[in-house]
Write an enzyme that holds these catalytic residues in place. Structure first.
Site, PDB file in Angstrom:
ATOM      1  N   SER A 102      18.178  60.051  40.280  1.00  0.00           N
ATOM      2  CA  SER A 102      19.317  60.329  39.397  1.00  0.00           C
ATOM      3  C   SER A 102      19.156  59.791  37.981  1.00  0.00           C
ATOM      4  O   SER A 102      19.805  60.287  37.064  1.00  0.00           O
ATOM      5  CB  SER A 102      20.598  59.752  39.999  1.00  0.00           C
ATOM      6  OG  SER A 102      20.924  60.434  41.171  1.00  0.00           O
ATOM      7  N   GLU A 225      38.813  41.787  50.547  1.00  0.00           N
ATOM      8  CA  GLU A 225      38.787  42.638  51.747  1.00  0.00           C
ATOM      9  C   GLU A 225      38.660  44.117  51.372  1.00  0.00           C
ATOM     10  O   GLU A 225      37.821  44.832  51.898  1.00  0.00           O
ATOM     11  CB  GLU A 225      40.064  42.412  52.559  1.00  0.00           C
ATOM     12  CG  GLU A 225      39.971  43.009  53.950  1.00  0.00           C
ATOM     13  CD  GLU A 225      41.332  43.142  54.626  1.00  0.00           C
ATOM     14  OE1 GLU A 225      41.426  43.940  55.565  1.00  0.00           O
ATOM     15  OE2 GLU A 225      42.293  42.469  54.187  1.00  0.00           O
ATOM     16  N   PHE A 280      37.406  49.360  38.498  1.00  0.00           N
ATOM     17  CA  PHE A 280      38.315  49.394  39.637  1.00  0.00           C
ATOM     18  C   PHE A 280      37.733  48.813  40.922  1.00  0.00           C
ATOM     19  O   PHE A 280      38.395  48.847  41.956  1.00  0.00           O
ATOM     20  CB  PHE A 280      38.780  50.839  39.870  1.00  0.00           C
ATOM     21  CG  PHE A 280      39.336  51.476  38.627  1.00  0.00           C
ATOM     22  CD1 PHE A 280      40.582  51.100  38.133  1.00  0.00           C
ATOM     23  CD2 PHE A 280      38.598  52.409  37.906  1.00  0.00           C
ATOM     24  CE1 PHE A 280      41.091  51.662  36.976  1.00  0.00           C
ATOM     25  CE2 PHE A 280      39.098  52.987  36.750  1.00  0.00           C
ATOM     26  CZ  PHE A 280      40.346  52.608  36.271  1.00  0.00           C
TER      27      PHE A 280
HETATM   28 ZN    ZN Z   1      20.692  59.530  45.384  1.00  0.00          ZN
END
Ligand code: ZN
Ligand code: NAG
Ligand code: NAG
Ligand code: NAG
Ligand code: NAG
Ligand code: NAG
Ligand code: NAG
Length: 522
Positions: A102, A225, A280
């Site tokens: 990627s 968690e 996030f």
């Molecule tokens: Zn990949």
């Protein structure tokens, strides 16, 4: 007898249900002529792409899109981008690999060159992990994001991965190793990808940065968690808090900025925000099917990003990555990969609806495919995650979806003694819930995980110069087509066709008026 009548009735209704799938002649004629009408009405948009949104479904090969379409609405359903007027194919090989990763492919899509495997933002003169070679200025490639900033436009990205991960990184970083995301992994004198994002140009001028990856940005990110840290990804050790550094920088420069950490904060970012940073999770964002309310979806993030970027009248370049498609495929979980594909499909629908196709080029593509196949001869209307068969060889059904390579969980063959001889026996898929998000389809070859595939990927386009995607292209052609459509980088000064057209129109008009004058004189 009574029971039998119920069964007969049930069979009758089930059969009736299947009859909803039309196959009469009129139906096919209607489908065919409708498509022809649309094709005949398709016009080339020769305007300038003020805005560009590039969606990258990581690992979203053509079979993945087909399966997503069938799962969502059946074989003849159209996904949001399948209604776009122009489509092409991209050859995804990298400078050194037939089947790419990627980092090199994102460099091709947004940097305009093919790079070596696992390198990003640098050309193929830089071998993998060669720090010194990557520091040479002439090896660096400037991305579409940098070009957009130079043109006075806004830019940024949305990803479901760490913000320092392989697909967004080549927009702002130059690194011979995609894993050099934080200091702990990066040898001197090279600078880690997280610091390049926050401290260096163009990253520090990005208007939108939304995704995961807190553990590369702050020291000792706490594992919670709902939000574990990832042991195999980089964790910051040098004491730098890059999230604070980002906010200090924007404050010192008196920019209107906002840092957010959950869905609620993201949705309530002030409307005058010009710089939006959202982190996030510690590692990647959760899969859609496991997402909790505090974690925004790719749709939520895309909406917030467009709102910020739209504030710039000159336009913007936005990249949106659906990264969990790839993550799920690596684990051989087709149902989850298709679910993630459909989440990004919703984000495309939203982006299309929030923008004007007259001035916004939307490109939907993938960096590489995966080895997922659609097998056998299932019936039209069957569950794409179901089984077909049985096989005449072993009497067992098999799943419609299978992988070429996979991890140990997709190894469904085992040696058994059958009548005194050792035979390889396939697991009966009817023992498992093959439609579950966690189910790993069978793979032919067992490796540590499912590997990428090397086939072509599709590219769908709508908006100005979408027709530049029209046949089988090199992957890095995408960079040139987008640069041309948006008049960025090397094409920044190229006159627009509309200007060329009005110049021609003026010449024709003045000739006509001269002719009229001549006629009047006569
Ligand atoms: Zn990949
Ligand atoms: C990289 O460059 C530095 C400084 O020029 C040099 O000391 C070092 O040996 C080089 N490293 C490699 C692996 O070539
Ligand atoms: C991070 O954790 C290590 C080991 O627990 C500790 O030595 C270090 O002081 C911590 N750094 C910060 C900035 O909290
Ligand atoms: C900071 O920006 C605000 C709003 O754009 C402006 O009113 C103010 O004068 C600026 N302050 C400084 C010190 O430049
Ligand atoms: C735009 O939104 C409408 C209404 O929600 C929807 O029907 C339509 O399919 C959307 N357009 C695209 C291209 O997805
Ligand atoms: C095997 O697949 C066929 C459809 O091809 C289906 O009718 C049958 O119920 C399946 N058998 C089992 C045991 O799942
Ligand atoms: C095992 O051998 C017996 C006797 O030859 C035969 O009837 C039976 O079908 C065989 N079983 C299998 C699973 O091949």
């Amino acid at each position: 007898m009574h029971d039998r009548r119920v069964v007969v009735l049930l069979v009758f209704f089930v059969t009736l249900g299947q009859c909803v799938l039309r196959k009469d002649r009129a139906y096919w004629e209607e489908l065919g002529t409708n498509e022809l009408d649309i094709a005949l009405r398709t016009k080339y948009n020769l305007g300038v792409a003020k805005n560009v949104i590039l969606f990258i479904g990581d690992g979203m090969g053509p079979n993945t899109i087909t399966a997503a379409r069938i799962h969502k609405g059946g074989e003849s359903y159209k996904l949001s981008y399948e209604t776009f007027p122009h489509v092409g194919l991209l050859k995804t090989y990298s400078a050194d690999k037939m089947v790419p990763d990627s980092a090199s492919t994102a460099t091709a899509l947004m940097g305009g060159i093919k790079a070596n495997d696992k390198t990003l933002g640098v050309d193929a003169s830089v071998p993998h992990r060669d720090c010194n070679a990557s520091l040479r200025p002439e090896a660096k490639v400037e991305s579409l994001a940098a070009h957009a900033l130079r043109a006075g436009r806004s830019t940024g990205f949305v990803t479901t991965m760490r913000v320092t991960h392989a697909t967004p990184a080549p927009m702002y970083a130059y690194s011979p190793e995609r894993n050099w995301e934080c200091d702990a992994a990066t040898p001197a004198p090279c600078k880690d990808i997280a610091r390049q994002l926050v401290e260096d140009w163009p990253g520090r001028d990005f208007n939108v940065i939304l995704g995961g990856g807190r553990q590369s940005l702050i020291p000792n990110a706490t594992s919670l968690e709902n939000d574990p840290t990832s042991a195999w990804a980089c964790s910051r050790q040098d004491g730098r808090n890059l999230i604070e550094q980002w906010q200090t920088d924007k404050g010192v420069r008196n920019l209107s900025y906002c840092f957010v950490e959950n869905t609620n904060e993201l949705k309530n970012a002030p409307a005058n925000t010009d710089y939006l940073f959202g982190v996030f999770s510690n590692a990647h964002l959760p899969y859609e099917f496991q997402r909790h309310a505090e974690s925004p979806s790719i749709v939520d993030m895309t909406e917030a990003a467009i709102k910020v970027l739209q504030r710039n009248e000159k336009g913007y370049f936005l990249m949106v990555e659906g990264g969990n498609i790839d993550m799920a495929h690596h684990r051989g979980r087709a149902r989850t990969a298709i679910d993630e594909t459909l989440a990004m499909e919703e984000a495309v629908r939203l982006a299309y609806n929030m923008t004007d196709p007259e001035d916004t080029l939307i490109v939907v593509t993938s960096d590489h495919m995966h080895s997922m196949t659609i097998n056998g001869h299932p019936e039209r209307g069957d569950n794409i995650f179901g089984t077909v068969g049985p096989s005449r060889y072993d009497g067992l059904n098999y799943t419609t979806i299978a992988y070429g390579t996979g991890g140990p969980g997709s190894r469904q063959f085992e040696a058994q003694m059958v009548n005194g001889t050792n035979e390889v026996v396939r697991r009966d898929p009817s023992q498992d819930d093959t439609t579950s998000f966690m189910y790993e389809q069978i793979a032919a070859i067992t490796l540590e995980e499912n590997k990428h595939g090397g086939g072509d990927v599709a590219v769908y386009a709508s908006g100005p110069y979408a027709h530049l995607f029209h046949n089988i292209h090199e992957q890095h052609y995408t960079y040139y087509a987008i640069s041309y459509a948006a008049r960025l980088g090397r094409y920044a000064d190229r006159p627009t066709e509309n200007n060329a057209f009005s110049i021609q129109a003026n010449i024709i008009l003045s000739s006509v008026s001269m002719l009229l004058v001549a006629l009047t004189v006569l």
